[in-house]
Write an enzyme that holds these catalytic residues in place. Structure first.
Site, short mmCIF file in Angstrom:
data_model
loop_
_atom_site.label_atom_id
_atom_site.label_comp_id
_atom_site.label_asym_id
_atom_site.label_seq_id
_atom_site.Cartn_x
_atom_site.Cartn_y
_atom_site.Cartn_z
N GLU A 30 0.72 -1.18 -0.05
CA GLU A 30 -0.01 0.09 0.09
C GLU A 30 0.82 1.29 0.00
O GLU A 30 2.11 1.29 0.47
CB GLU A 30 -0.86 0.05 1.31
CG GLU A 30 -1.94 -1.04 1.19
CD GLU A 30 -2.73 -0.98 2.29
OE1 GLU A 30 -4.15 -1.37 2.08
OE2 GLU A 30 -2.25 -1.09 3.54
N CYS A 32 3.40 8.61 1.57
CA CYS A 32 4.00 7.65 2.56
C CYS A 32 4.25 6.08 1.90
O CYS A 32 3.25 5.76 1.23
CB CYS A 32 2.75 7.48 3.51
SG CYS A 32 3.32 6.15 4.83
N CYS A 77 6.38 -7.43 7.39
CA CYS A 77 7.45 -6.71 8.20
C CYS A 77 8.01 -8.07 8.92
O CYS A 77 6.92 -8.83 9.34
CB CYS A 77 6.91 -5.61 8.83
SG CYS A 77 8.22 -4.74 9.73
N CYS A 82 6.01 -4.88 16.25
CA CYS A 82 5.31 -4.00 17.15
C CYS A 82 3.83 -4.26 17.48
O CYS A 82 3.02 -4.35 16.46
CB CYS A 82 5.47 -2.66 16.66
SG CYS A 82 7.52 -2.30 16.06
N CYS A 142 0.92 -2.51 15.96
CA CYS A 142 1.13 -2.23 14.43
C CYS A 142 0.46 -3.23 13.56
O CYS A 142 0.80 -4.54 13.68
CB CYS A 142 2.41 -1.90 13.83
SG CYS A 142 2.58 -1.73 12.14
N SER A 159 11.77 6.31 8.37
CA SER A 159 11.28 6.14 9.70
C SER A 159 11.99 4.77 10.02
O SER A 159 11.59 3.82 9.25
CB SER A 159 9.78 6.13 9.98
OG SER A 159 9.43 5.78 11.22
N LEU A 167 10.16 5.75 18.75
CA LEU A 167 10.80 5.22 20.17
C LEU A 167 9.57 4.73 21.01
O LEU A 167 9.72 3.63 21.47
CB LEU A 167 11.45 6.53 20.84
CG LEU A 167 11.89 6.71 21.98
CD1 LEU A 167 13.36 5.55 21.95
CD2 LEU A 167 12.17 7.84 22.66
N HIS A 168 8.47 5.22 21.19
CA HIS A 168 7.22 4.97 21.57
C HIS A 168 7.24 4.49 23.02
O HIS A 168 6.22 4.33 23.69
CB HIS A 168 6.68 3.76 21.01
CG HIS A 168 6.48 3.86 19.59
ND1 HIS A 168 6.20 5.08 19.00
CD2 HIS A 168 6.91 3.28 18.23
CE1 HIS A 168 5.78 4.94 17.40
NE2 HIS A 168 6.44 3.90 17.16
N CYS A 195 -1.48 5.90 10.02
CA CYS A 195 -0.17 5.21 10.58
C CYS A 195 -0.61 3.80 11.27
O CYS A 195 -1.42 4.01 12.30
CB CYS A 195 0.43 6.02 11.67
SG CYS A 195 1.05 7.54 11.40
N1 SAH Z 1 8.79 0.42 10.28
C1 SAH Z 1 9.08 1.76 10.32
C2 SAH Z 1 8.22 2.59 9.60
C3 SAH Z 1 6.70 2.24 9.46
S1 SAH Z 1 5.63 2.90 10.64
C4 SAH Z 1 8.94 2.15 11.89
O1 SAH Z 1 8.40 1.46 12.76
O2 SAH Z 1 9.39 3.44 12.16
C5 SAH Z 1 5.32 4.43 10.66
C6 SAH Z 1 5.04 4.82 12.25
O3 SAH Z 1 3.74 4.58 12.34
C7 SAH Z 1 5.92 4.37 12.93
O4 SAH Z 1 6.26 5.19 14.27
C8 SAH Z 1 5.14 3.27 13.75
O5 SAH Z 1 5.49 2.57 15.04
C9 SAH Z 1 3.96 4.19 13.94
N2 SAH Z 1 2.49 3.17 13.87
C10 SAH Z 1 2.40 1.77 13.78
N3 SAH Z 1 1.24 1.35 14.17
C11 SAH Z 1 0.41 2.35 14.50
C12 SAH Z 1 -0.66 2.75 15.09
N4 SAH Z 1 -1.57 1.70 15.19
N5 SAH Z 1 -1.28 4.00 15.36
C13 SAH Z 1 -0.17 4.83 15.59
N6 SAH Z 1 1.08 4.50 14.86
C14 SAH Z 1 1.39 3.47 14.34
FE1 SF4 Z 2 7.23 -3.31 11.23
FE2 SF4 Z 2 7.32 -0.52 11.74
FE3 SF4 Z 2 5.01 -1.75 12.01
FE4 SF4 Z 2 7.01 -2.08 13.55
S1 SF4 Z 2 5.70 -0.29 13.53
S2 SF4 Z 2 5.94 -3.74 12.95
S3 SF4 Z 2 8.75 -2.10 12.26
S4 SF4 Z 2 6.23 -1.56 9.93
#
Ligand code: SAH
Ligand code: SF4
Length: 445
Positions: free
Chosen positions: A141, A154, A161, A165, A168, A270, A293-294, A414
């Site tokens: 996507e 984006c 992946c 996380c 995500c 990112s 970072l989160h 995101c």
């Molecule tokens: N894999 C890379 C880039 C893709 S994600 C990374 O993890 O940085 C882009 C951003 O969206 C990252 O900061 C990710 O942690 C955040 N993200 C992922 N799932 C999310 C969600 N459900 N709600 C808000 N942000 C989210």
């Molecule tokens: Fe992969 Fe980024 Fe999603 Fe983490 S936040 S699972 S690194 S796409």
């Protein structure tokens, strides 16, 4: 998510057709199979070669191998590169400075491809999402987010992946494969097609080139020439630093003044924190860095961003402090997803300030309200909590804007990206996460 997506069975069939093996548990996520890549060239059933994704040098080599002498091959490659990436043409016939007799010769041997659009969706807030398909049948996507002063694309770097996380949606997919250079740069090209933004005449070209090359450009100048697509974020599906070479080469074409001509200052990559690739990213790509970072404690980050078990917070922040090119003018963005009762307390906010100060980081914090997806194990923090958190960070001297969720109604926000409409049960998800965790743990040893 669309019902037109591949079913799991369809996805499996596509993988088998492409000769892909399932990724075993105990592998380094970087060593993914790339069967569609033969020296950077995507093979096609009709025997022709897709030029999209190739640099000038490789195009020249192919022209020479097809019978041109070295000098002619180099000249033609330069012309074709310009037509492909700067003008966005998809037919050799449109390359008007190439002799009419030469054009059929090119068309017999080469094509100018784009990822296939399976579905295009429009959100009520103007966000657009495209479901795209690779030549070997994998779906991924891309999202376009228009704002008053900019338009951000984006871009995805992988189908799925390897990481997981917990907040995500992409993390609930297996890694299918890395996207090729052509598939990554092809997303930006498709967006220019869809937005009708290829330069058409000499004045357009002059403006586009200026906008891409002038590092001191005033922030408004790119949009001033009427363009919608002004910025790129590598924040789609996948971890870009686990597909380093292809991401670097694709962004090289995007930043090339005779290519898509977008300034490195308008591109942000990112990462979830793949420390060993971060320095290379600064040196070899040179784009802005965003770090997911989160969380500020080991326990919480281990849980929600499991790569933390391999690359911990303090090492990550040190790698950020060492990031080539970071400065107060080019700050590193720290992304922080707001999860209710998980990482959103006043104490977390204060610890965040302490850590960013300790490493003297030129930082800004981007607070992302958690975007929900079916079966997600978290909830978004309340607006009051997010505001309080933001204020503490701000009072600590660090800007901490809250990112407005965009495109939630079409699952384009995101972390909502996910293809192959497979509905996994809780037990299946737990099994998948356990596999991904085991792979990380094996690497960490
Ligand atoms: N894999 C890379 C880039 C893709 S994600 C990374 O993890 O940085 C882009 C951003 O969206 C990252 O900061 C990710 O942690 C955040 N993200 C992922 N799932 C999310 C969600 N459900 N709600 C808000 N942000 C989210
Ligand atoms: Fe992969 Fe980024 Fe999603 Fe983490 S936040 S699972 S690194 S796409």
């Amino acid at each position: 998510m669309s019902e037109t997506n591949l079913s799991p069975a369809g996805a499996d069939a596509a993988s088998t057709a492409a000769g892909l093996m399932p990724i075993p548990g105990h592998v380094d996520p970087m060593t993914v199979p790339r069967p569609t890549l033969v020296e950077g060239v995507t093979p096609r059933e009709d025997g022709r070669t897709d030029l999209v994704g190739l640099p000038r040098k490789r195009i020249a080599e192919l022209f020479e191998a097809a019978g041109l002498d070295a000098k002619a091959a180099k000249l033609r490659a330069k012309q074709v590169f310009h037509w492909l990436y700067h003008r966005g043409v998809t037919e050799f016939d449109a390359m008007t400075d190439i002799a009419k007799t030469m054009r059929p010769w090119l068309a017999e041997r080469f094509v100018i491809g784009r990822p296939t659009i399976v579905e295009a969706q429009h959100s009520s807030d103007g966000t657009r999402k495209w479901l795209l398909r690779t030549a070997d049948g994998h779906d991924f996507e891309m999202v376009f987010i228009p704002d008053a002063d900019r338009g951000t694309l984006c871009v995805s770097s992988q189908v799925g992946c390897t990481l997981n996380c917990r907040f995500c949606h992409t993390g609930t997919m297996r890694l299918v494969r890395n996207l090729t250079v052509g598939e990554i740069v092809g997303q930006v090209m498709l967006a220019r097609d869809a937005l009708g933004e290829w330069p058409k005449n000499a004045e357009d070209i002059r403006l586009a080139t200026m906008a891409g090359l002038d590092d001191d450009e005033d922030e408004g100048s790119y949009s001033a020439d009427g363009r919608l697509l002004t910025n790129i974020v590598m924040m789609g599906m996948g971890e870009p630093l686990y597909n380093f070479d292809n991401v670097r080469d694709a962004l090289g074409i995007v930043m090339d003044g005779d290519g898509l001509a977008l300034s490195k200052r308008r591109i942000t990559l990112s990462t979830s924190g793949v420390i060993p690739q971060m320095e290379r990213c600064g040196q070899e790509i040179g784009v802005n860095l965003a770090v997911s970072l989160h969380a500020v404690t080991k326990d919480v980050r281990d849980e929600i961003v499991p790569i933390n078990k391999k690359y911990g917070i303090e090492d990550l922040l040190q790698a950020c402090a060492d990031y080539p090119g970071a400065s107060n003018a080019r700050r590193i963005t720290f992304e922080y997803v707001m999860l209710k009762d998980k990482n959103d307390s006043d104490e977390d906010a204060r610890e965040l300030v302490r850590l960013l100060r300790k490493y003297k980081l030129p930082a800004k914090v981007n607070l992302i309200p958690f975007n929900p997806w079916p079966g997600a194990p978290y909830e978004c923090s309340t607006p009051d909590r997010i505001r309080a958190f933001s204020n503490i960070v701000f009072e600590g001297g660090i800007s901490a804007p809250v990112r407005t969720p965009r495109g939630r109604d079409i699952d384009a926000a995101c972390g909502q990206l996910k293809t192959a409409a497979e509905k996994k049960s809780r037990a299946e998800l737990d099994r998948l996460y356990a596999e991904k965790d085991a792979a990380l743990a094996a690497e960490a040893q």
